[in-house]
Design a protein around this motif. Structure first.
Motif, PDB file in Angstrom:
ATOM      1  N   GLU A   1       0.811  -1.215   0.000  1.00  0.00           N
ATOM      2  CA  GLU A   1       0.000   0.000   0.000  1.00  0.00           C
ATOM      3  C   GLU A   1       0.850   1.273   0.000  1.00  0.00           C
ATOM      4  O   GLU A   1       0.576   2.209  -0.746  1.00  0.00           O
ATOM      5  N   GLY A   2       1.895   1.323   0.815  1.00  0.00           N
ATOM      6  CA  GLY A   2       2.757   2.512   0.868  1.00  0.00           C
ATOM      7  C   GLY A   2       3.427   2.812  -0.465  1.00  0.00           C
ATOM      8  O   GLY A   2       3.291   3.924  -0.990  1.00  0.00           O
ATOM      9  N   PRO A   3       4.144   1.836  -1.038  1.00  0.00           N
ATOM     10  CA  PRO A   3       4.755   2.092  -2.349  1.00  0.00           C
ATOM     11  C   PRO A   3       3.729   2.487  -3.424  1.00  0.00           C
ATOM     12  O   PRO A   3       3.989   3.370  -4.232  1.00  0.00           O
ATOM     13  N   ARG A   4       2.548   1.853  -3.400  1.00  0.00           N
ATOM     14  CA  ARG A   4       1.511   2.216  -4.378  1.00  0.00           C
ATOM     15  C   ARG A   4       1.083   3.670  -4.213  1.00  0.00           C
ATOM     16  O   ARG A   4       0.927   4.398  -5.188  1.00  0.00           O
ATOM     17  N   LEU A   5       0.888   4.096  -2.965  1.00  0.00           N
ATOM     18  CA  LEU A   5       0.479   5.482  -2.707  1.00  0.00           C
ATOM     19  C   LEU A   5       1.502   6.489  -3.216  1.00  0.00           C
ATOM     20  O   LEU A   5       1.165   7.593  -3.599  1.00  0.00           O
ATOM     21  N   HIS A   6       2.771   6.082  -3.221  1.00  0.00           N
ATOM     22  CA  HIS A   6       3.848   6.972  -3.660  1.00  0.00           C
ATOM     23  C   HIS A   6       4.248   6.728  -5.112  1.00  0.00           C
ATOM     24  O   HIS A   6       5.265   7.237  -5.574  1.00  0.00           O
ATOM     25  N   GLY A   7       3.449   5.931  -5.842  1.00  0.00           N
ATOM     26  CA  GLY A   7       3.705   5.708  -7.256  1.00  0.00           C
ATOM     27  C   GLY A   7       4.900   4.821  -7.545  1.00  0.00           C
ATOM     28  O   GLY A   7       5.439   4.836  -8.651  1.00  0.00           O
ATOM     29  N   LEU A   8       5.329   4.036  -6.567  1.00  0.00           N
ATOM     30  CA  LEU A   8       6.493   3.160  -6.754  1.00  0.00           C
ATOM     31  C   LEU A   8       6.023   1.760  -7.137  1.00  0.00           C
ATOM     32  O   LEU A   8       6.218   0.791  -6.421  1.00  0.00           O
ATOM     33  N   THR A   9       5.411   1.667  -8.305  1.00  0.00           N
ATOM     34  CA  THR A   9       4.806   0.396  -8.712  1.00  0.00           C
ATOM     35  C   THR A   9       5.723  -0.468  -9.579  1.00  0.00           C
ATOM     36  O   THR A   9       5.411  -1.626  -9.817  1.00  0.00           O
ATOM     37  N   ASP A  10       6.851   0.087 -10.048  1.00  0.00           N
ATOM     38  CA  ASP A  10       7.783  -0.735 -10.823  1.00  0.00           C
ATOM     39  C   ASP A  10       8.408  -1.769  -9.887  1.00  0.00           C
ATOM     40  O   ASP A  10       8.812  -1.465  -8.786  1.00  0.00           O
ATOM     41  N   ARG A  11       8.412  -3.021 -10.315  1.00  0.00           N
ATOM     42  CA  ARG A  11       8.961  -4.122  -9.537  1.00  0.00           C
ATOM     43  C   ARG A  11       8.343  -4.202  -8.137  1.00  0.00           C
ATOM     44  O   ARG A  11       9.029  -4.481  -7.151  1.00  0.00           O
ATOM     45  N   LEU A  12       7.037  -3.939  -8.047  1.00  0.00           N
ATOM     46  CA  LEU A  12       6.350  -3.912  -6.762  1.00  0.00           C
ATOM     47  C   LEU A  12       6.465  -5.247  -6.030  1.00  0.00           C
ATOM     48  O   LEU A  12       6.735  -5.282  -4.829  1.00  0.00           O
ATOM     49  N   GLY A  13       6.299  -6.334  -6.746  1.00  0.00           N
ATOM     50  CA  GLY A  13       6.413  -7.648  -6.121  1.00  0.00           C
ATOM     51  C   GLY A  13       7.772  -7.865  -5.484  1.00  0.00           C
ATOM     52  O   GLY A  13       7.878  -8.362  -4.354  1.00  0.00           O
ATOM     53  N   GLU A  14       8.829  -7.466  -6.189  1.00  0.00           N
ATOM     54  CA  GLU A  14      10.185  -7.600  -5.634  1.00  0.00           C
ATOM     55  C   GLU A  14      10.349  -6.735  -4.391  1.00  0.00           C
ATOM     56  O   GLU A  14      10.955  -7.167  -3.408  1.00  0.00           O
ATOM     57  N   ARG A  15       9.824  -5.517  -4.439  1.00  0.00           N
ATOM     58  CA  ARG A  15       9.920  -4.602  -3.285  1.00  0.00           C
ATOM     59  C   ARG A  15       9.240  -5.208  -2.056  1.00  0.00           C
ATOM     60  O   ARG A  15       9.774  -5.182  -0.951  1.00  0.00           O
ATOM     61  N   VAL A  16       8.031  -5.710  -2.263  1.00  0.00           N
ATOM     62  CA  VAL A  16       7.270  -6.265  -1.147  1.00  0.00           C
ATOM     63  C   VAL A  16       7.966  -7.511  -0.604  1.00  0.00           C
ATOM     64  O   VAL A  16       8.121  -7.655   0.615  1.00  0.00           O
ATOM     65  N   HIS A  17       8.400  -8.400  -1.462  1.00  0.00           N
ATOM     66  CA  HIS A  17       9.077  -9.618  -0.995  1.00  0.00           C
ATOM     67  C   HIS A  17      10.350  -9.271  -0.232  1.00  0.00           C
ATOM     68  O   HIS A  17      10.646  -9.888   0.797  1.00  0.00           O
ATOM     69  N   ALA A  18      11.108  -8.277  -0.708  1.00  0.00           N
ATOM     70  CA  ALA A  18      12.332  -7.866  -0.017  1.00  0.00           C
ATOM     71  C   ALA A  18      12.004  -7.285   1.363  1.00  0.00           C
ATOM     72  O   ALA A  18      12.692  -7.572   2.346  1.00  0.00           O
ATOM     73  N   ALA A  19      10.951  -6.480   1.442  1.00  0.00           N
ATOM     74  CA  ALA A  19      10.554  -5.898   2.730  1.00  0.00           C
ATOM     75  C   ALA A  19      10.122  -6.985   3.708  1.00  0.00           C
ATOM     76  O   ALA A  19      10.495  -6.957   4.891  1.00  0.00           O
ATOM     77  N   LEU A  20       9.363  -7.950   3.229  1.00  0.00           N
ATOM     78  CA  LEU A  20       8.924  -9.050   4.093  1.00  0.00           C
ATOM     79  C   LEU A  20      10.116  -9.885   4.553  1.00  0.00           C
ATOM     80  O   LEU A  20      10.182 -10.287   5.721  1.00  0.00           O
ATOM     81  N   ALA A  21      11.055 -10.129   3.661  1.00  0.00           N
ATOM     82  CA  ALA A  21      12.252 -10.889   4.033  1.00  0.00           C
ATOM     83  C   ALA A  21      13.069 -10.137   5.085  1.00  0.00           C
ATOM     84  O   ALA A  21      13.548 -10.730   6.052  1.00  0.00           O
ATOM     85  N   ARG A  22      13.215  -8.791   4.906  1.00  0.00           N
ATOM     86  CA  ARG A  22      13.961  -7.995   5.890  1.00  0.00           C
ATOM     87  C   ARG A  22      13.293  -8.012   7.253  1.00  0.00           C
ATOM     88  O   ARG A  22      13.944  -7.925   8.291  1.00  0.00           O
ATOM     89  N   ALA A  23      11.959  -8.144   7.259  1.00  0.00           N
ATOM     90  CA  ALA A  23      11.213  -8.189   8.519  1.00  0.00           C
ATOM     91  C   ALA A  23      11.219  -9.590   9.120  1.00  0.00           C
ATOM     92  O   ALA A  23      10.659  -9.810  10.190  1.00  0.00           O
ATOM     93  N   GLY A  24      11.849 -10.545   8.437  1.00  0.00           N
ATOM     94  CA  GLY A  24      11.934 -11.904   8.947  1.00  0.00           C
ATOM     95  C   GLY A  24      10.706 -12.736   8.674  1.00  0.00           C
ATOM     96  O   GLY A  24      10.511 -13.788   9.291  1.00  0.00           O
ATOM     97  N   LEU A  25       9.848 -12.297   7.749  1.00  0.00           N
ATOM     98  CA  LEU A  25       8.663 -13.060   7.385  1.00  0.00           C
ATOM     99  C   LEU A  25       9.005 -13.919   6.184  1.00  0.00           C
ATOM    100  O   LEU A  25       8.964 -13.479   5.052  1.00  0.00           O
ATOM    101  N   ARG A  26       9.370 -15.158   6.462  1.00  0.00           N
ATOM    102  CA  ARG A  26       9.836 -16.046   5.402  1.00  0.00           C
ATOM    103  C   ARG A  26       8.994 -17.309   5.383  1.00  0.00           C
ATOM    104  O   ARG A  26       8.613 -17.798   6.439  1.00  0.00           O
ATOM    105  N   PRO A  27       8.763 -17.871   4.250  1.00  0.00           N
ATOM    106  CA  PRO A  27       9.058 -17.318   2.940  1.00  0.00           C
ATOM    107  C   PRO A  27       8.023 -16.247   2.584  1.00  0.00           C
ATOM    108  O   PRO A  27       6.831 -16.414   2.843  1.00  0.00           O
ATOM    109  N   PRO A  28       8.469 -15.138   1.989  1.00  0.00           N
ATOM    110  CA  PRO A  28       7.557 -14.036   1.714  1.00  0.00           C
ATOM    111  C   PRO A  28       6.413 -14.385   0.766  1.00  0.00           C
ATOM    112  O   PRO A  28       5.345 -13.801   0.824  1.00  0.00           O
ATOM    113  N   GLU A  29       6.638 -15.370  -0.117  1.00  0.00           N
ATOM    114  CA  GLU A  29       5.579 -15.706  -1.068  1.00  0.00           C
ATOM    115  C   GLU A  29       4.378 -16.373  -0.382  1.00  0.00           C
ATOM    116  O   GLU A  29       3.314 -16.499  -0.961  1.00  0.00           O
ATOM    117  N   GLU A  30       4.519 -16.748   0.858  1.00  0.00           N
ATOM    118  CA  GLU A  30       3.390 -17.312   1.619  1.00  0.00           C
ATOM    119  C   GLU A  30       2.685 -16.231   2.399  1.00  0.00           C
ATOM    120  O   GLU A  30       1.777 -16.450   3.122  1.00  0.00           O
TER     121      GLU A  30
END
Length: 140
Positions: free
Chosen positions: A111-140
């Protein structure tokens, strides 16, 4: 390491209401947050936690003191606040009000990246953020 967020002698005073004196909600707060740190505000109801948090993200303009992001004073124009808020977010203390229970984790993080128009590679951004937060595997 220099602070990513710094507060110097911050004050927030609300104007008087119904004949009462002005309400001093935040009085002389000093704070530094460095990269990777997590800060929690704890205190009794009415002590100024929410007002301080709102001042840190520019939702409330301080009546005194300064908020600095990466060493630069916070600007209060719409453009300056939009740029600042791409890196600084407020997390509400009520999880029921802060998180939509009908939204999956991916969409909540995206939601945050979308609000700021950062939609390029959105899936990669979200997965990286989830991984940094220790939520693994992010695709789940």
């Amino acid at each position: 390491m220099k602070p990513v967020l710094e507060v110097r002698d911050l004050m927030v005073t609300y104007p008087p209401r119904r004949g009462a004196a002005p309400a001093r909600a935040v009085d002389g707060v000093n704070l530094q947050v460095r990269q990777g740190e997590i800060v929690a505000l704890v205190g009794e109801s009415g002590c100024g936690k929410s007002t301080l948090a709102r001042a840190l993200v520019g939702l409330v303009k301080p009546t005194g003191g300064q908020v600095l992001g990466d060493g630069e004073p916070l600007g209060y124009s719409a453009a300056a606040l939009k740029a600042y808020r791409r890196h600084t977010q407020l997390v509400l203390q009520d999880p029921g009000g802060a998180l939509n229970p009908r939204q999956n984790v991916f969409d909540a993080v995206a939601e945050g990246p979308r609000l700021h128009g950062l939609t390029d590679r959105l899936g990669e951004r979200v997965h990286a953020a989830l991984a940094r937060a220790g939520l693994r595997p992010p695709e789940e």
